[in-house]
Design an enzyme around this catalytic site. Structure first.
Site, short mmCIF file in Angstrom:
data_model
loop_
_atom_site.label_atom_id
_atom_site.label_comp_id
_atom_site.label_asym_id
_atom_site.label_seq_id
_atom_site.Cartn_x
_atom_site.Cartn_y
_atom_site.Cartn_z
N GLY A 10 1.24 -0.80 0.41
CA GLY A 10 0.02 0.10 0.21
C GLY A 10 0.59 1.59 0.00
O GLY A 10 2.34 1.56 0.45
N PHE A 11 0.02 2.61 0.26
CA PHE A 11 0.92 3.15 0.33
C PHE A 11 1.63 3.80 1.09
O PHE A 11 3.55 4.25 0.61
CB PHE A 11 0.04 5.02 0.49
CG PHE A 11 0.34 5.39 1.07
CD1 PHE A 11 1.07 6.81 0.18
CD2 PHE A 11 0.09 6.25 1.60
CE1 PHE A 11 1.78 8.35 0.57
CE2 PHE A 11 -0.15 7.70 2.28
CZ PHE A 11 1.51 8.54 1.66
N PHE A 34 -5.85 -5.70 -2.77
CA PHE A 34 -7.07 -5.22 -2.20
C PHE A 34 -6.67 -3.53 -2.49
O PHE A 34 -7.26 -2.59 -3.56
CB PHE A 34 -7.52 -4.74 -0.79
CG PHE A 34 -9.13 -4.33 -1.17
CD1 PHE A 34 -9.86 -3.92 -1.94
CD2 PHE A 34 -9.77 -3.29 0.10
CE1 PHE A 34 -11.05 -3.37 -1.98
CE2 PHE A 34 -10.71 -2.29 -0.07
CZ PHE A 34 -11.39 -2.63 -1.20
N LYS A 89 -13.85 -7.26 9.79
CA LYS A 89 -13.41 -8.12 9.89
C LYS A 89 -11.67 -8.34 9.18
O LYS A 89 -10.85 -9.11 10.47
CB LYS A 89 -13.20 -9.61 8.61
CG LYS A 89 -14.62 -9.98 8.94
CD LYS A 89 -15.03 -11.13 7.46
CE LYS A 89 -16.20 -11.87 7.33
NZ LYS A 89 -16.73 -12.52 6.20
N GLY A 100 -1.72 -13.69 17.41
CA GLY A 100 -1.11 -14.43 17.78
C GLY A 100 -0.14 -15.09 16.84
O GLY A 100 0.77 -16.11 17.87
N TYR A 143 -14.53 1.40 10.07
CA TYR A 143 -13.42 2.05 9.84
C TYR A 143 -12.45 2.23 11.48
O TYR A 143 -11.97 1.39 12.09
CB TYR A 143 -12.77 3.23 8.80
CG TYR A 143 -11.33 2.88 9.15
CD1 TYR A 143 -10.32 2.07 8.09
CD2 TYR A 143 -10.80 4.27 9.33
CE1 TYR A 143 -9.23 2.09 8.20
CE2 TYR A 143 -9.76 5.10 9.41
CZ TYR A 143 -8.84 3.57 9.35
OH TYR A 143 -7.88 4.36 8.52
N LYS A 147 -11.26 0.11 14.33
CA LYS A 147 -9.78 0.58 14.74
C LYS A 147 -9.54 0.54 16.23
O LYS A 147 -8.48 0.28 17.19
CB LYS A 147 -9.15 1.92 14.17
CG LYS A 147 -8.50 1.89 12.40
CD LYS A 147 -7.44 0.57 12.29
CE LYS A 147 -6.86 1.14 10.81
NZ LYS A 147 -5.47 0.27 10.65
P1 NAD Z 1 -3.83 1.68 2.06
O1 NAD Z 1 -4.64 1.41 1.32
O2 NAD Z 1 -2.49 2.48 0.81
O3 NAD Z 1 -2.41 0.66 2.22
C1 NAD Z 1 -3.15 -0.98 2.93
C2 NAD Z 1 -3.19 -1.41 2.29
O4 NAD Z 1 -3.08 -3.07 2.85
C3 NAD Z 1 -2.88 -1.70 1.16
O5 NAD Z 1 -1.72 -2.42 0.50
C4 NAD Z 1 -4.13 -2.91 0.71
O6 NAD Z 1 -4.15 -3.80 -0.16
C5 NAD Z 1 -3.69 -3.90 1.82
N1 NAD Z 1 -4.29 -4.56 3.01
C6 NAD Z 1 -6.23 -4.39 2.59
N2 NAD Z 1 -6.82 -5.56 3.45
C7 NAD Z 1 -5.54 -6.12 3.74
C8 NAD Z 1 -5.98 -7.73 4.14
N3 NAD Z 1 -7.21 -8.16 4.53
N4 NAD Z 1 -5.60 -8.83 4.48
C9 NAD Z 1 -3.99 -8.46 3.49
N5 NAD Z 1 -3.76 -6.82 3.27
C10 NAD Z 1 -4.64 -5.95 3.57
O7 NAD Z 1 -3.54 2.40 3.15
P2 NAD Z 1 -2.35 3.61 3.92
O8 NAD Z 1 -2.78 4.75 3.50
O9 NAD Z 1 -1.17 3.09 3.34
O10 NAD Z 1 -2.78 2.91 5.19
C11 NAD Z 1 -1.94 2.18 6.44
C12 NAD Z 1 -1.90 2.06 7.01
O11 NAD Z 1 -2.56 3.02 8.18
C13 NAD Z 1 -4.12 1.31 7.26
O12 NAD Z 1 -3.87 0.13 8.56
C14 NAD Z 1 -4.30 3.09 7.72
O13 NAD Z 1 -5.39 2.58 8.39
C15 NAD Z 1 -3.58 3.97 8.46
N6 NAD Z 1 -3.59 4.85 8.39
C16 NAD Z 1 -2.78 5.51 7.43
C17 NAD Z 1 -3.62 6.76 7.17
C18 NAD Z 1 -3.05 7.70 5.36
O14 NAD Z 1 -3.55 9.17 5.74
N7 NAD Z 1 -2.61 7.15 4.95
C19 NAD Z 1 -3.77 7.79 8.21
C20 NAD Z 1 -4.38 7.12 9.56
C21 NAD Z 1 -4.20 5.82 9.64
#
Ligand code: NAD
Ligand code: UDP
Length: 311
Positions: A10-11, A34, A89, A100, A143, A147
């Site tokens: 992801g990002f 995803f 989920k 775990g 969400y 969290k």
């Molecule tokens: P993103 O959507 O780009 O990345 C999330 C990644 O998780 C993706 O690569 C997705 O494919 C993967 N993923 C989702 N569900 C999954 C599953 N069931 N099994 C395996 N992989 C799965 O989002 P992001 O911005 O990179 O955020 C990453 C984390 O940081 C997240 O937990 C998000 O809640 C948290 N976060 C981000 C921000 C923000 O501003 N970017 C702010 C608060 C919290």
């Protein structure tokens, strides 16, 4: 160390994988793709310290690792609401599976929680001691509440099973490698501006956010993972707060765009204000953001300019 990054494609996860590889760690990136993409990690594939596993964390997995950065979860409202049940989920079953694993192999685990645990906050700015103001039955609840339960699970595994945990509450973060279809405000506005399309402000644009550049976030998250005697939760964000209307105007100016601003309905439960109190991170981690939007936005615009021009 051998380090697992869930959501590593992801990002934020892809930047984190790169940073950890540069620190000479072995990195296992686990993702179900995803919202992540292979494009984000393609440059890491040749590194012999990097491994990629396509896996969904709602299913268990056994790996030998020393640290787990648990990031897997869609973060943009558009994507986390697309399949709300799956989002819950991922946060509940996925976090139990990762806890775990941490318990079994005695790994340290860090949860990427969110400022969304404060909901539409009645206390401003938000300190970690604030319990939040969250709608448990709204469209953001999968969400926000997901969290919150993930944080509860972290604390209970810590108290009950002595799992070595860390909780970070991330505030709005932006930068290169956000997906073009991510749907969050910074990428939406930049892409609209570069294409001279209408800039879509939801509501009147008076709602505020505080945006941090991804490199600052990584500094804070890695410092937290390696801190001793401090489990958090800790806010990691940039306290510089401004309105969404100001953000739109800034992006139009920086891109020299011909875009017009239009207003669309404000989504349900959209928080009206958000700003982190980062005094705990300053005290415990000696961390402060270094990159202000005057520097971070142009870097992000350049990234998207390349993407948009490439079609
Ligand atoms: P993103 O959507 O780009 O990345 C999330 C990644 O998780 C993706 O690569 C997705 O494919 C993967 N993923 C989702 N569900 C999954 C599953 N069931 N099994 C395996 N992989 C799965 O989002 P992001 O911005 O990179 O955020 C990453 C984390 O940081 C997240 O937990 C998000 O809640 C948290 N976060 C981000 C921000 C923000 O501003 N970017 C702010 C608060 C919290
Ligand atoms: N927003 C907007 N136009 C967009 C996307 C988002 O005006 O095209 C608004 C959204 O309503 C919210 C703010 O920008 O008030 C931040 O939205 P985002 O989805 O980036 O993050 P979050 O609401 O989760 O902080």
């Amino acid at each position: 160390m051998r380090i697992l990054v869930t959501g590593g494609a992801g990002f934020i996860g892809s930047h984190l994988c790169e940073r950890l590889l540069n620190q000479n760690h072995d990195v296992i990136c686990l993702d179900n793709f995803f919202t992540g993409s292979k494009d984000n990690i393609i440059d890491l594939m040749d590194n012999h310290r990097f491994e990629l596993i396509r896996h969904d964390i709602t299913e268990g997995i056994l790996l030998e690792v020393d640290q787990i950065y648990h990031l897997a979860c869609p973060a943009s409202p558009v994507h986390y609401q697309y399949n709300a049940v799956k989002t819950i989920k991922t946060n509940v079953m996925g976090t139990i599976n990762m806890l775990g694993l941490a318990k079994r192999v005695r790994a340290r685990i860090l949860l990427s929680s969110t400022s969304e645990v404060y909901g539409d906050p009645k206390v401003h700015p938000q300190k970690e001691s604030y319990w939040g103001h969250v709608n448990p039955i709204g469209i953001r609840s999968c969400y926000d509440e997901g969290k919150r339960v993930a944080e509860t699970l972290m604390m209970d595994y810590h108290r009950q099973n002595k799992v070595d945990i860390k909780i970070v509450r991330i505030f709005n973060t932006y930068g290169p490698k956000m997906a073009e279809n991510d749907g969050r405000v910074v990428s939406n506005f930049i892409i609209q501006a570069l294409k001279n399309q209408d800039i879509t402000i939801y509501g009147d644009g008076s709602q505020t956010r505080s945006f941090q550049y991804v490199d600052d976030l990584l500094d804070g998250v890695i410092a937290m993972m390696n801190a001793q005697n401090f489990i958090g939760p800790v806010n990691i964000g940039n306290p510089y707060e401004f309105t969404i209307l100001e953000l739109a105007k800034k992006i139009i100016e920086l891109t020299r765009s011909k875009s017009k601003i239009i207003h669309l309905p404000l989504p349900q439960d959209d928080p009206t204000q958000r700003q982190p109190d980062i005094s705990l991170a300053e005290e415990k981690l000696n961390w402060q953001p270094q990159i202000q939007i005057a520097e971070g936005l142009p870097r992000t615009i350049e990234y998207f300019r390349t993407k948009v021009l490439a079609g």
